[in-house]
Design a protein around this motif. Sequence first.
Motif, PDB file in Angstrom:
ATOM      1  N   VAL A 334     -14.791 -13.488  15.409  1.00 30.67           N
ATOM      2  CA  VAL A 334     -13.394 -13.226  15.120  1.00 30.67           C
ATOM      3  C   VAL A 334     -12.706 -13.962  14.034  1.00 30.67           C
ATOM      4  CG1 VAL A 334     -11.123 -13.082  16.409  1.00 30.67           C
ATOM      5  CG2 VAL A 334     -13.042 -12.492  17.489  1.00 30.67           C
ATOM      6  N   ASP A 335     -13.010 -15.530  13.953  1.00 28.51           N
ATOM      7  CA  ASP A 335     -12.449 -16.079  12.969  1.00 28.51           C
ATOM      8  C   ASP A 335     -12.738 -15.572  11.532  1.00 28.51           C
ATOM      9  OD1 ASP A 335     -11.278 -17.554  14.792  1.00 28.51           O
ATOM     10  OD2 ASP A 335     -12.964 -18.913  15.012  1.00 28.51           O
ATOM     11  N   THR A 336     -14.079 -15.061  11.356  1.00 27.43           N
ATOM     12  CA  THR A 336     -14.616 -14.734  10.114  1.00 27.43           C
ATOM     13  C   THR A 336     -13.940 -13.712   9.530  1.00 27.43           C
ATOM     14  OG1 THR A 336     -16.776 -15.506  10.617  1.00 27.43           O
ATOM     15  CG2 THR A 336     -16.659 -14.049   8.743  1.00 27.43           C
ATOM     16  N   LEU A 337     -13.634 -12.712  10.569  1.00 27.70           N
ATOM     17  CA  LEU A 337     -13.099 -11.422  10.499  1.00 27.70           C
ATOM     18  C   LEU A 337     -11.544 -11.612   9.895  1.00 27.70           C
ATOM     19  CD1 LEU A 337     -12.915  -8.200  10.656  1.00 27.70           C
ATOM     20  CD2 LEU A 337     -12.429  -8.535  12.929  1.00 27.70           C
ATOM     21  N   GLU A 339     -10.466 -14.291   8.418  1.00 38.97           N
ATOM     22  CA  GLU A 339     -10.426 -14.989   7.113  1.00 38.97           C
ATOM     23  C   GLU A 339     -10.851 -13.997   5.900  1.00 38.97           C
ATOM     24  OE1 GLU A 339     -13.549 -17.746   6.898  1.00 38.97           O
ATOM     25  OE2 GLU A 339     -12.457 -19.272   8.356  1.00 38.97           O
ATOM     26  N   LEU A 340     -11.788 -12.785   6.376  1.00 37.93           N
ATOM     27  CA  LEU A 340     -11.788 -11.761   5.355  1.00 37.93           C
ATOM     28  C   LEU A 340     -10.463 -10.945   5.200  1.00 37.93           C
ATOM     29  CD1 LEU A 340     -15.264 -10.388   6.684  1.00 37.93           C
ATOM     30  CD2 LEU A 340     -14.930 -11.371   4.341  1.00 37.93           C
ATOM     31  N   GLN A 354       0.021 -17.329   9.192  1.00 34.31           N
ATOM     32  CA  GLN A 354      -0.231 -18.913   9.751  1.00 34.31           C
ATOM     33  C   GLN A 354      -1.270 -18.234  11.091  1.00 34.31           C
ATOM     34  OE1 GLN A 354       2.588 -21.586  11.292  1.00 34.31           O
ATOM     35  NE2 GLN A 354       1.543 -22.586  12.731  1.00 34.31           N
ATOM     36  N   VAL A 355      -2.415 -18.712  11.199  1.00 36.78           N
ATOM     37  CA  VAL A 355      -3.215 -18.222  12.245  1.00 36.78           C
ATOM     38  C   VAL A 355      -3.110 -19.178  13.193  1.00 36.78           C
ATOM     39  CG1 VAL A 355      -5.695 -17.389  12.929  1.00 36.78           C
ATOM     40  CG2 VAL A 355      -4.633 -16.923  10.776  1.00 36.78           C
ATOM     41  N   GLU A 356      -2.859 -18.650  14.568  1.00 37.77           N
ATOM     42  CA  GLU A 356      -2.923 -19.506  16.013  1.00 37.77           C
ATOM     43  C   GLU A 356      -3.857 -18.916  16.916  1.00 37.77           C
ATOM     44  OE1 GLU A 356       0.995 -19.660  17.529  1.00 37.77           O
ATOM     45  OE2 GLU A 356       2.095 -20.725  15.954  1.00 37.77           O
ATOM     46  N   ARG A 357      -4.744 -19.870  17.482  1.00 38.25           N
ATOM     47  CA  ARG A 357      -5.901 -19.227  18.474  1.00 38.25           C
ATOM     48  C   ARG A 357      -5.720 -19.877  19.628  1.00 38.25           C
ATOM     49  NH1 ARG A 357     -10.799 -16.659  17.915  1.00 38.25           N
ATOM     50  NH2 ARG A 357     -12.201 -16.993  19.282  1.00 38.25           N
ATOM     51  N   SER A 358      -5.718 -19.070  20.803  1.00 36.74           N
ATOM     52  CA  SER A 358      -5.669 -19.703  22.144  1.00 36.74           C
ATOM     53  C   SER A 358      -6.677 -18.803  22.893  1.00 36.74           C
ATOM     54  CB  SER A 358      -4.317 -19.665  22.678  1.00 36.74           C
ATOM     55  OG  SER A 358      -4.022 -18.121  22.609  1.00 36.74           O
ATOM     56  N   ALA A 359      -7.768 -17.980  22.149  1.00 36.51           N
ATOM     57  CA  ALA A 359      -8.751 -17.172  23.168  1.00 36.51           C
ATOM     58  C   ALA A 359      -9.918 -18.190  22.892  1.00 36.51           C
ATOM     59  CB  ALA A 359      -8.928 -15.977  22.161  1.00 36.51           C
ATOM     60  N   LEU A 373      -9.746  -3.487   8.433  1.00 31.51           N
ATOM     61  CA  LEU A 373      -8.372  -2.544   7.567  1.00 31.51           C
ATOM     62  C   LEU A 373      -7.189  -2.665   8.372  1.00 31.51           C
ATOM     63  CD1 LEU A 373      -7.505  -0.305   5.533  1.00 31.51           C
ATOM     64  CD2 LEU A 373      -8.763   1.432   7.053  1.00 31.51           C
ATOM     65  N   ALA A 374      -7.502  -2.277   9.782  1.00 29.64           N
ATOM     66  CA  ALA A 374      -6.337  -2.236  10.877  1.00 29.64           C
ATOM     67  C   ALA A 374      -5.629  -3.601  10.830  1.00 29.64           C
ATOM     68  CB  ALA A 374      -6.828  -1.926  12.166  1.00 29.64           C
ATOM     69  N   LEU A 375      -6.044  -4.890  10.906  1.00 31.70           N
ATOM     70  CA  LEU A 375      -5.622  -5.998  10.807  1.00 31.70           C
ATOM     71  C   LEU A 375      -4.914  -6.294   9.472  1.00 31.70           C
ATOM     72  CD1 LEU A 375      -8.039  -8.371  12.840  1.00 31.70           C
ATOM     73  CD2 LEU A 375      -6.081  -7.265  13.632  1.00 31.70           C
ATOM     74  N   ARG A 376      -5.619  -5.856   8.332  1.00 33.33           N
ATOM     75  CA  ARG A 376      -4.800  -6.048   7.221  1.00 33.33           C
ATOM     76  C   ARG A 376      -3.641  -5.266   7.005  1.00 33.33           C
ATOM     77  NH1 ARG A 376      -8.519  -4.364   2.260  1.00 33.33           N
ATOM     78  NH2 ARG A 376      -7.525  -2.372   2.988  1.00 33.33           N
TER      79      ARG A 376
END
Length: 480
Positions: A334-337, A339-340, A354-359, A373-376
């Motif tokens: 997920v983190d690599t995705l 970053e891409l 800003q990326v926040e992660r609590s998973a 594509l969807a996240l972008r």
Amino acid sequence: MFHPQTAFFLIGLLYIALPLTAWSILKRRHDGRSVALWCLGGGALGVGTTLIGLRDIAPNWLSFAVANLLIFGSYPLRALSLQRDLGMRERHELAWMAWGLPSGLYLILLATTTIDAPRVVLSAAGNALGAATLAWLSWRMFRLKGYRSAAMLSVAYALFAVSMVVRGVIFVINMQQMATFSPGWALTFAFVAAVVAALYGNLGYIGIALESAREVELARAMELSREQEKRKQIELHSSELSALLEERTQLLAHREEMLGVLAHEVRQPLNNASAALQSAAAVLTRVKDEQGALVRLQRANAVLMQVSASLDNALADAVLLDGPEPMDRQETDVDTLIELVLADISPQDRARVQVERSAAARTADVNPSLMRLALRNLIANALTYSPPQSRVTVHVRDMDSPLGLSIDICDQGPGFEPELVGKLFSRGKRGTRTSQPGGHGLGLHIVRRVMHMHGGTAQLAHNAPGEAVIMRVTLPQGGV
């Protein structure tokens, strides 16, 4: 008790009346030639039998010669009728022979002897053979076509044939002592069999004709049913072809729309990028203004990234998301995705994210290209509609109910217009609360389709003026 000649006369009248009745019933319900042959044969038999009953009144040539010639001719005519109903070829040469042979012999006996017995034996033999032929043809029709009336006709004529055989045998045995109208049980048996043949023979033929007519009607009904079924199949096939044509027309229209989108989205940004690059080159040539050249190069890079994003959306909508093949999925970090995804955004806008992660989950079973594509699209949409220099937050967290992974994209923009909220994920719908030029409203439409293909959801989680706007996508546990 009736005199035998009177009985012959009455039976003759019965034989005349019944064929006339059959003609009146069947002339328009059955094959005209077949009905005519049967009724002519029955009428000939009736007239001949009536003339025999008039033997003491009419001259001998009429009550002997003509009467028997008519009787002998009645059987070939009715046999031709049954052959026609059976679909057999009419054997006219045999019919002429069956009439001519006994008729010639009878005329010879009539001219050479005054004894009744030889002529009665010949007449009985001719009647027996004729009735047996009708019985055989009727039985064959019963076996081939299943007409019960044919079986009744066969039994009636078989009985009459037997009575004629019995009468002929008795006359052979008592050749010298017997005359035509000699009383006895054999004559009574012949009269009874003649009445049965007259009644049930003609009724049987009427039944054959009616059963044949019903068979024709059933065949016509079945043919009509087959034609109707064929017509339904043709109409169904036509409907399927119309639906396919409509689908192909819509697909072509969609592809044409995509070409229009590509033409609009690519031509102008490329012109802008080309102009920016030419400006940067001119600055580098004239002066040593590195900062100005850097700004222009960054602007050109941003425009090219915008073109690339537009191409990705247009191609995904036109090809990837409509493909017949099942979607390829693989275990993806997920983190690599993320970053891409951020690498696809211009550097000046990337700094605002800003990326926040609590998973706790580190990977997800997804199609990396489509999820990227969807996240972008979501992040680019948040950057476009939020104020410059404002922050956009990507929050990745676990979900408990239902189990899965949730990604929220939060921005500080003005939110979406109320009338747009219900159509937010439709193709061609986009907000107007931004000063930046936009595309054709494919971004959020593609987001929802991608999440649906993954079994997840895409929704507007929060949209209040003056507060954070939150777009949320979820992936089920099966994809985490």
